[in-house]
Write a protein that holds these residues in place. Sequence first.
Motif, PDB file in Angstrom:
ATOM      1  N   VAL A  96      25.189 -12.911  50.619  1.00 27.47           N
ATOM      2  CA  VAL A  96      26.323 -13.826  50.546  1.00 27.47           C
ATOM      3  C   VAL A  96      25.838 -15.255  50.795  1.00 27.47           C
ATOM      4  O   VAL A  96      25.031 -15.491  51.701  1.00 27.47           O
ATOM      5  CB  VAL A  96      27.395 -13.424  51.582  1.00 27.47           C
ATOM      6  N   PRO A  97      26.277 -16.245  50.011  1.00 25.00           N
ATOM      7  CA  PRO A  97      25.819 -17.627  50.182  1.00 25.00           C
ATOM      8  C   PRO A  97      25.966 -18.152  51.606  1.00 25.00           C
ATOM      9  O   PRO A  97      26.934 -17.843  52.310  1.00 25.00           O
ATOM     10  CB  PRO A  97      26.703 -18.405  49.203  1.00 25.00           C
ATOM     11  N   LEU A  98      24.997 -18.946  52.015  1.00 21.52           N
ATOM     12  CA  LEU A  98      24.905 -19.428  53.393  1.00 21.52           C
ATOM     13  C   LEU A  98      26.017 -20.409  53.749  1.00 21.52           C
ATOM     14  O   LEU A  98      26.450 -21.203  52.916  1.00 21.52           O
ATOM     15  CB  LEU A  98      23.563 -20.112  53.623  1.00 21.52           C
ATOM     16  N   PRO A  99      26.434 -20.399  55.018  1.00 23.00           N
ATOM     17  CA  PRO A  99      27.391 -21.412  55.498  1.00 23.00           C
ATOM     18  C   PRO A  99      26.649 -22.618  56.086  1.00 23.00           C
ATOM     19  O   PRO A  99      25.944 -22.500  57.081  1.00 23.00           O
ATOM     20  CB  PRO A  99      28.160 -20.656  56.587  1.00 23.00           C
ATOM     21  N   TRP A 100      26.824 -23.762  55.470  1.00 19.67           N
ATOM     22  CA  TRP A 100      26.192 -24.986  55.967  1.00 19.67           C
ATOM     23  C   TRP A 100      27.157 -25.818  56.822  1.00 19.67           C
ATOM     24  O   TRP A 100      26.721 -26.532  57.723  1.00 19.67           O
ATOM     25  CB  TRP A 100      25.698 -25.827  54.792  1.00 19.67           C
ATOM     26  N   ALA A 101      28.455 -25.724  56.532  1.00 20.31           N
ATOM     27  CA  ALA A 101      29.460 -26.534  57.231  1.00 20.31           C
ATOM     28  C   ALA A 101      30.537 -25.631  57.817  1.00 20.31           C
ATOM     29  O   ALA A 101      30.703 -24.471  57.415  1.00 20.31           O
ATOM     30  CB  ALA A 101      30.087 -27.532  56.263  1.00 20.31           C
ATOM     31  N   ARG A 102      31.290 -26.179  58.773  1.00 18.01           N
ATOM     32  CA  ARG A 102      32.357 -25.400  59.424  1.00 18.01           C
ATOM     33  C   ARG A 102      33.511 -25.095  58.474  1.00 18.01           C
ATOM     34  O   ARG A 102      34.226 -24.121  58.657  1.00 18.01           O
ATOM     35  CB  ARG A 102      32.896 -26.173  60.621  1.00 18.01           C
ATOM     36  N   GLY A 103      33.716 -25.926  57.476  1.00 14.31           N
ATOM     37  CA  GLY A 103      34.869 -25.751  56.595  1.00 14.31           C
ATOM     38  C   GLY A 103      34.521 -26.002  55.147  1.00 14.31           C
ATOM     39  O   GLY A 103      33.349 -26.055  54.763  1.00 14.31           O
ATOM     40  N   GLY A 104      35.564 -26.140  54.340  1.00 15.64           N
ATOM     41  CA  GLY A 104      35.385 -26.349  52.915  1.00 15.64           C
ATOM     42  C   GLY A 104      35.500 -25.063  52.140  1.00 15.64           C
ATOM     43  O   GLY A 104      35.503 -23.958  52.708  1.00 15.64           O
ATOM     44  N   ALA A 105      35.560 -25.188  50.829  1.00 15.48           N
ATOM     45  CA  ALA A 105      35.777 -24.028  49.968  1.00 15.48           C
ATOM     46  C   ALA A 105      34.670 -22.995  50.079  1.00 15.48           C
ATOM     47  O   ALA A 105      34.898 -21.806  49.901  1.00 15.48           O
ATOM     48  CB  ALA A 105      35.908 -24.489  48.516  1.00 15.48           C
ATOM     49  N   SER A 106      33.456 -23.452  50.394  1.00 21.14           N
ATOM     50  CA  SER A 106      32.339 -22.505  50.496  1.00 21.14           C
ATOM     51  C   SER A 106      31.465 -22.807  51.709  1.00 21.14           C
ATOM     52  O   SER A 106      30.275 -22.531  51.700  1.00 21.14           O
ATOM     53  CB  SER A 106      31.494 -22.539  49.223  1.00 21.14           C
ATOM     54  N   PHE A 107      32.070 -23.376  52.753  1.00 23.21           N
ATOM     55  CA  PHE A 107      31.333 -23.709  53.979  1.00 23.21           C
ATOM     56  C   PHE A 107      30.091 -24.545  53.666  1.00 23.21           C
ATOM     57  O   PHE A 107      29.029 -24.357  54.261  1.00 23.21           O
ATOM     58  CB  PHE A 107      30.940 -22.441  54.742  1.00 23.21           C
ATOM     59  N   GLY A 108      30.216 -25.476  52.730  1.00 23.20           N
ATOM     60  CA  GLY A 108      29.129 -26.394  52.429  1.00 23.20           C
ATOM     61  C   GLY A 108      28.094 -25.877  51.459  1.00 23.20           C
ATOM     62  O   GLY A 108      27.135 -26.588  51.137  1.00 23.20           O
ATOM     63  N   PHE A 109      28.270 -24.644  50.970  1.00 22.94           N
ATOM     64  CA  PHE A 109      27.301 -24.088  50.013  1.00 22.94           C
ATOM     65  C   PHE A 109      27.319 -24.888  48.713  1.00 22.94           C
ATOM     66  O   PHE A 109      26.268 -25.195  48.141  1.00 22.94           O
ATOM     67  CB  PHE A 109      27.627 -22.617  49.755  1.00 22.94           C
ATOM     68  N   GLY A 110      28.508 -25.235  48.231  1.00 18.18           N
ATOM     69  CA  GLY A 110      28.637 -26.012  47.003  1.00 18.18           C
ATOM     70  C   GLY A 110      30.101 -26.279  46.709  1.00 18.18           C
ATOM     71  O   GLY A 110      30.988 -25.592  47.223  1.00 18.18           O
ATOM     72  N   GLU A 111      30.349 -27.261  45.882  1.00 21.55           N
ATOM     73  CA  GLU A 111      31.728 -27.684  45.631  1.00 21.55           C
ATOM     74  C   GLU A 111      32.534 -26.684  44.811  1.00 21.55           C
ATOM     75  O   GLU A 111      33.759 -26.707  44.825  1.00 21.55           O
ATOM     76  CB  GLU A 111      31.735 -29.041  44.921  1.00 21.55           C
ATOM     77  N   GLY A 112      31.855 -25.783  44.112  1.00 22.60           N
ATOM     78  CA  GLY A 112      32.560 -24.857  43.227  1.00 22.60           C
ATOM     79  C   GLY A 112      32.774 -23.479  43.807  1.00 22.60           C
ATOM     80  O   GLY A 112      33.008 -22.528  43.059  1.00 22.60           O
ATOM     81  N   GLY A 113      32.713 -23.323  45.122  1.00 18.13           N
ATOM     82  CA  GLY A 113      32.864 -22.009  45.721  1.00 18.13           C
ATOM     83  C   GLY A 113      31.551 -21.241  45.700  1.00 18.13           C
ATOM     84  O   GLY A 113      30.487 -21.807  45.475  1.00 18.13           O
ATOM     85  N   SER A 114      31.628 -19.930  45.943  1.00 19.67           N
ATOM     86  CA  SER A 114      30.419 -19.123  46.019  1.00 19.67           C
ATOM     87  C   SER A 114      30.567 -17.863  45.182  1.00 19.67           C
ATOM     88  O   SER A 114      31.670 -17.326  45.032  1.00 19.67           O
ATOM     89  CB  SER A 114      30.108 -18.744  47.472  1.00 19.67           C
ATOM     90  N   HIS A 115      29.454 -17.364  44.654  1.00 27.06           N
ATOM     91  CA  HIS A 115      29.500 -16.243  43.726  1.00 27.06           C
ATOM     92  C   HIS A 115      29.786 -14.916  44.406  1.00 27.06           C
ATOM     93  O   HIS A 115      30.140 -13.936  43.741  1.00 27.06           O
ATOM     94  CB  HIS A 115      28.198 -16.154  42.923  1.00 27.06           C
ATOM     95  N   LEU A 116      29.642 -14.857  45.716  1.00 24.71           N
ATOM     96  CA  LEU A 116      30.088 -13.723  46.524  1.00 24.71           C
ATOM     97  C   LEU A 116      31.013 -14.272  47.606  1.00 24.71           C
ATOM     98  O   LEU A 116      30.764 -15.364  48.139  1.00 24.71           O
ATOM     99  CB  LEU A 116      28.903 -12.985  47.164  1.00 24.71           C
ATOM    100  N   PRO A 117      32.069 -13.546  47.961  1.00 25.55           N
ATOM    101  CA  PRO A 117      33.032 -14.088  48.940  1.00 25.55           C
ATOM    102  C   PRO A 117      32.443 -14.200  50.332  1.00 25.55           C
ATOM    103  O   PRO A 117      31.747 -13.303  50.809  1.00 25.55           O
ATOM    104  CB  PRO A 117      34.179 -13.067  48.892  1.00 25.55           C
ATOM    105  N   GLN A 118      32.740 -15.317  50.986  1.00 26.11           N
ATOM    106  CA  GLN A 118      32.275 -15.571  52.350  1.00 26.11           C
ATOM    107  C   GLN A 118      33.413 -15.284  53.335  1.00 26.11           C
ATOM    108  O   GLN A 118      34.555 -15.671  53.089  1.00 26.11           O
ATOM    109  CB  GLN A 118      31.842 -17.029  52.496  1.00 26.11           C
TER     110      GLN A 118
END
Length: 575
Positions: free
Chosen positions: A446-468
């Motif tokens: 599952v894509p890494l969490p870089w930030a406390r919030g956001g659509a993908s915890f900072g992984f990228g602006e378009g979300g993540s390919h597996l749900p976090q």
Amino acid sequence: MTSQSAADIRPLDESAELLVDDPTWWRQAAVYQIYPRSFADASGDGIGDLRGITSRVPYLRDLGVDAVWLSPFYPSALADGGYDVDDYRDVDPRIGTLEDFDELSSVLHAAGLRLIVDLVPNHTGSGHAWFQEALAAGRGSRARERYIFREGRGEHGELPPADWESIFGGPAWTRVEDGQWYLHLFATEQPDLNWADREVHEDFLTTLRFWSDRGVDGFRVDVAHALAKDLGEELPSAAELQAMPQDGRHPLWDRDEVHEIYAEWRRVFEEYSPPRTAVAEAWVGSAERRARYASPQGLGQAFNFDLLEADFDAADYRRIVTENLAQSAQTGSSSTWVFSNHDVVRHATRYGLPPRAGRPGKQGADWVAAGGPDEGIDRELGLRRARAATLFELALPGSAYLYQGEELGLHEVAEIPDDQRQDPAFLRTTPETRSDDGLGRDGCRVPLPWARGGASFGFGEGGSHLPQPSWFADFSVEAESDDPTSTLEMYRRALHLRRELHGAETLTWDDALSDGEVLVFERTGGWVCATNFGDEEVPLPAGEVLVASGELGGSEDAAGGARVLPGATTVWLRR
């Protein structure tokens, strides 16, 4: 994400600069594995990419690792997470370009970090030009000699050549349109190459030089023990195959002649200064068999998965370390240590499960039986043990291979809907046949969490390919960077100290202090590692505390250390 260039990156410290010039850098390196699709997404399409990795090089430099290992980033249909390679000398356009790769290589080296790439030589992807040519060319063609094609059994060849099952479940043979069958030990989309064919050899030598010329320092060799095969005229049944010893003569696994392939690769590695290196993923039956892959005439290193498969147990750990260091001393290689990677349940979760106690299979089976990470699993204890185990690992002589996210203390992600899972280990099996593979390997990818919030915890602006999961917020880089007691800060402290402290590739067990559930060993220069594998606190050895995996108890003595070592805790001391 802010892009980086080589000019922007300063080396971590003088030791990092020295590491780049050291031809034996790999012997005691801390290597950080990146699963590119799940590390960082610069393009915002939900898939991690090379520019995302480049943007995070300062994070890797400050973490204190010595090298980065990239899992496959090649063009692929993603039938097996990129391990079905359609072109070995290019980059998947969803992940980047060759120019992006060159920039990443340059920025990593400017930061004092080495670069290792995954190589998948047992099989190609079914979209590879060679396989497509083989399908079109038909029976008896030169193109089919690069793969393993056979006629089927039965009156009209309607049965597979043998009743073998693939690693991912289902038949290991698939029939093509003209009636022949091809072998795939893994997914249907991963046809096995025929390493008896000279053209296969030559093409991979070209690939080794292609990436070495682009600055790659080493290679991780996938399924290194399967390349050489001898199927003969009459194929054994699955039961017969299973009963055959893996002593160098097994038709599929760990054949002696596989080392002729790696001796040829070694000659290519030696064309470069410093020589390129490699590490084998070789699941073989003994340390002696594994050592052949790690010889100086072969790949140089081979993964030691013994600690990964062990319970959190003092006696098991001591036996494993003693045996592997002895084997390394005999062969001239260095030991490798690993607890987590892209193929197994994360060790923070494994160590929260009941002990395996010698039972076969992976702990993921127990995890599934427990219903996921909130049933039957002690998450807090699992993380405490994982931190203690990692600090023990980083104190050992040899190389430590770390998997992205373990420095955050991430647990396995169980809460992935079935229709969003991607791993063939899940998709090709049923609940009744998943005892070894659990819920598949998506939970550690599952894509890494870089930030406390956001659509993908900072992984990228378009979300993540597996749900976090929502709990990623508390395990993000942002959250842990503010907490001196976090797992991330422990890794940073330990990895920086490791560079300063490691010396000779030996250790000395302190038998006066190692008793029952406690292990104490000393490295060169009075550096001591003490681990309490039990539940009860024990007296702490004397010395200056350098780093600990958890809070130490009791009052401080004159030497500056705490006097109590709690259960499931490791501490480094200087005497």
